[in-house]
Design a protein around this motif. Structure first.
Motif: not given
Length: 79
Positions: A36-54
């Motif tokens: 986690y590049f020294g940031l700590g796992r608890d400090n990083i949140t991954l947000v997966k965006q859904e697909k939308v119409a193009c």
């Protein structure tokens, strides 16, 4: 006068990373491999965006699949 560092309290800032179905696993793997590049796992949140119409153009026409004119293309960012 010189300022002293406050060593009593440790300050952390949260960090959010936007991913998609295409990039989520690779991003998580990269973070884990690099501790986690020294940031700590608890400090990083991954947000997966859904697909939308193009959109096909600036007139907001929907982008259709090449092989099926009744199917709308979808992508995480919509363009």
């Amino acid at each position: 006068p010189r300022r002293r560092k406050n060593t009593k309290h440790k300050t952390t800032s949260p960090f959010a990373i936007m991913t998609s179905d295409d990039t989520h696993a690779q991003t998580l793997n990269l973070l884990e491999r690099n501790e986690y590049f020294g940031l700590g796992r608890d400090n990083i949140t991954l947000v997966k965006q859904e697909k939308v119409a193009c959109l096909a153009d600036n007139d907001a026409k929907l982008a259709l699949e090449d092989n099926n004119r009744w199917s709308v293309q979808t992508k995480p960012h919509g363009h």
